[in-house]
Design a protein around this motif. Sequence first.
Motif, PDB file in Angstrom:
ATOM      1  N   LEU A 197       0.829  -1.201   0.000  1.00  9.15           N
ATOM      2  CA  LEU A 197       0.000   0.000   0.000  1.00  9.15           C
ATOM      3  C   LEU A 197       0.865   1.252   0.000  1.00  9.15           C
ATOM      4  O   LEU A 197       1.959   1.278   0.572  1.00  9.15           O
ATOM      5  N   GLY A 241      -3.434   4.408   0.466  1.00 10.77           N
ATOM      6  CA  GLY A 241      -4.313   3.729  -0.478  1.00 10.77           C
ATOM      7  C   GLY A 241      -3.556   2.902  -1.498  1.00 10.77           C
ATOM      8  O   GLY A 241      -2.361   2.646  -1.362  1.00 10.77           O
ATOM      9  N   ILE A 249      -8.220  -0.108  -4.410  1.00 10.83           N
ATOM     10  CA  ILE A 249      -9.107   0.203  -3.286  1.00 10.83           C
ATOM     11  C   ILE A 249     -10.250   1.123  -3.726  1.00 10.83           C
ATOM     12  O   ILE A 249     -10.041   2.114  -4.424  1.00 10.83           O
ATOM     13  N   LEU A 297     -14.100   1.152   1.656  1.00 11.20           N
ATOM     14  CA  LEU A 297     -13.116   1.019   2.723  1.00 11.20           C
ATOM     15  C   LEU A 297     -13.519   1.847   3.945  1.00 11.20           C
ATOM     16  O   LEU A 297     -13.473   1.356   5.086  1.00 11.20           O
ATOM     17  N   GLY A 320      -8.334   5.510  -1.651  1.00  6.45           N
ATOM     18  CA  GLY A 320      -7.942   5.350  -0.252  1.00  6.45           C
ATOM     19  C   GLY A 320      -8.652   6.338   0.636  1.00  6.45           C
ATOM     20  O   GLY A 320      -9.822   6.655   0.417  1.00  6.45           O
ATOM     21  N   ILE A 334      -6.923  -0.462   9.710  1.00  6.16           N
ATOM     22  CA  ILE A 334      -6.867  -0.254   8.258  1.00  6.16           C
ATOM     23  C   ILE A 334      -6.444  -1.537   7.548  1.00  6.16           C
ATOM     24  O   ILE A 334      -7.059  -1.955   6.555  1.00  6.16           O
ATOM     25  N   ILE A 355      -8.690  -3.837   4.929  1.00  5.91           N
ATOM     26  CA  ILE A 355      -8.271  -4.092   3.551  1.00  5.91           C
ATOM     27  C   ILE A 355      -8.106  -5.591   3.303  1.00  5.91           C
ATOM     28  O   ILE A 355      -8.489  -6.107   2.241  1.00  5.91           O
ATOM     29  N   LYS A 356      -7.572  -6.306   4.284  1.00  3.40           N
ATOM     30  CA  LYS A 356      -7.419  -7.750   4.147  1.00  3.40           C
ATOM     31  C   LYS A 356      -8.789  -8.433   4.010  1.00  3.40           C
ATOM     32  O   LYS A 356      -8.949  -9.381   3.231  1.00  3.40           O
ATOM     33  N   TYR A 405     -10.349  -7.234   0.474  1.00  8.57           N
ATOM     34  CA  TYR A 405      -9.607  -7.668  -0.714  1.00  8.57           C
ATOM     35  C   TYR A 405      -8.725  -8.880  -0.365  1.00  8.57           C
ATOM     36  O   TYR A 405      -7.499  -8.790  -0.362  1.00  8.57           O
ATOM     37  N   LEU A 423      -0.707  -8.454   0.816  1.00  3.78           N
ATOM     38  CA  LEU A 423      -0.373  -7.114   1.288  1.00  3.78           C
ATOM     39  C   LEU A 423       1.110  -6.898   1.571  1.00  3.78           C
ATOM     40  O   LEU A 423       1.568  -5.757   1.612  1.00  3.78           O
TER      41      LEU A 423
END
Length: 390
Positions: free
Chosen positions: A242, A256, A260, A265, A298, A318, A322-323, A326, A331
């Motif tokens: 990221l 971001g 994303i 998010l 983001g 955060i 995101i995990k 997506y 990551l």
Amino acid sequence: MMKVYSGIDIFEKVLPKKFYGLRAGVLIHPASVNRKLVYTKDVFLKSKKIQIKAFFGPQHGIFGDTQDNMIEWEGFIDKTTGLPVYSLYGKTRKPTEQMLEGIEVFIIDLQDVGARYYTYIWTMALCMEACERKISLIVLDRVNPIGGHIVEGPVLKSEFSSFVGLYPLPIRHGMTIGEIAMYFKSRFYPEVDLTVIPLRGWRRNQWFDSTGLPWVMPSPNMPTLETATVYPGMCLLEGTILSEGRGTTRPFEIFGAPFIEPERLVRRLNDFKLKGVFFRPLYFSPTFNKFAGKLCGGAQIHVIDREKFKPFKTAIAILLAIKELYPEINLWRQPPYEYEFEKLPFDILAGSDRVRKDIEEGKSLKDMESWWNEEVQMFEQIRKQYLLYD
């Protein structure tokens, strides 16, 4: 409110007489200034109490001219004085015997930002190692800009030692650089002849903007106190794919990646009900570093109550979000990173592999915070021995 004076402001008045007339090496960077914004280099050159023999610079150099992270620089001869300027972020990170030749006292004046990954305290540690049993060392203390009253995040495990953490410290350590020097001396360099020139007028719960001291960027991507406020969490993103906002005008506050969807998010982040923070969805295109020139989705972190805001907890929320949103994305950035060629960058930033594994397993934020809070409580028993200020 009392004025706050950094070590450099009172150096001339309180320097012990045993140092008068000695030949000195001085470790500085752009934020090494006194209350009147006079560069420490110039203060020392006018001093009649010591003789400057050489200057030393940490990451980003004595003038802050290496913009991005992990860019080495080489030493040079200072045009205005003819004195050598030695790089401690190039071929070597610890002063060599040749660099220290003829030096009788080594003086450190660096502005830290209160986070374990910020490399200046580790440059100081290696200078202490080089000077032990040979050369006296003076640390001119400076305020912790994000306060000395809040501690957060995991404590470094020794097997994950690196240049973003050589010794056990929580990620947000709540100490000044002088206090950290005393901790290092006590635990790791007992034979170093250390003198700390303490601050005057500072209290632990003071943030930088209440001190009356001038803010000078301690590194090129640390433009404001707001940046420093989020940094103990958002620097973790350096260990991921990221963008941590480098290449924007708000590094570490903006984050971001091209994949994303900002609104999606932010909706998930709001579910965590984090205190003291507001997430604003946005798109941005970094001018350099990750995703340079590419449109990223983001958010921007707006800290609305810095006493309640927990930067490390926020960064983990955060990454968990995101995990979850997506799951197909890997990551984790691959090494090398900060002179570490085997361990994952995220793990050496976090101080162990436990944080990453918990994120991969989808552990709850509450459970994760519980175990790192236990580590903080144990470290606080050690930390309190070295605190100089109320």
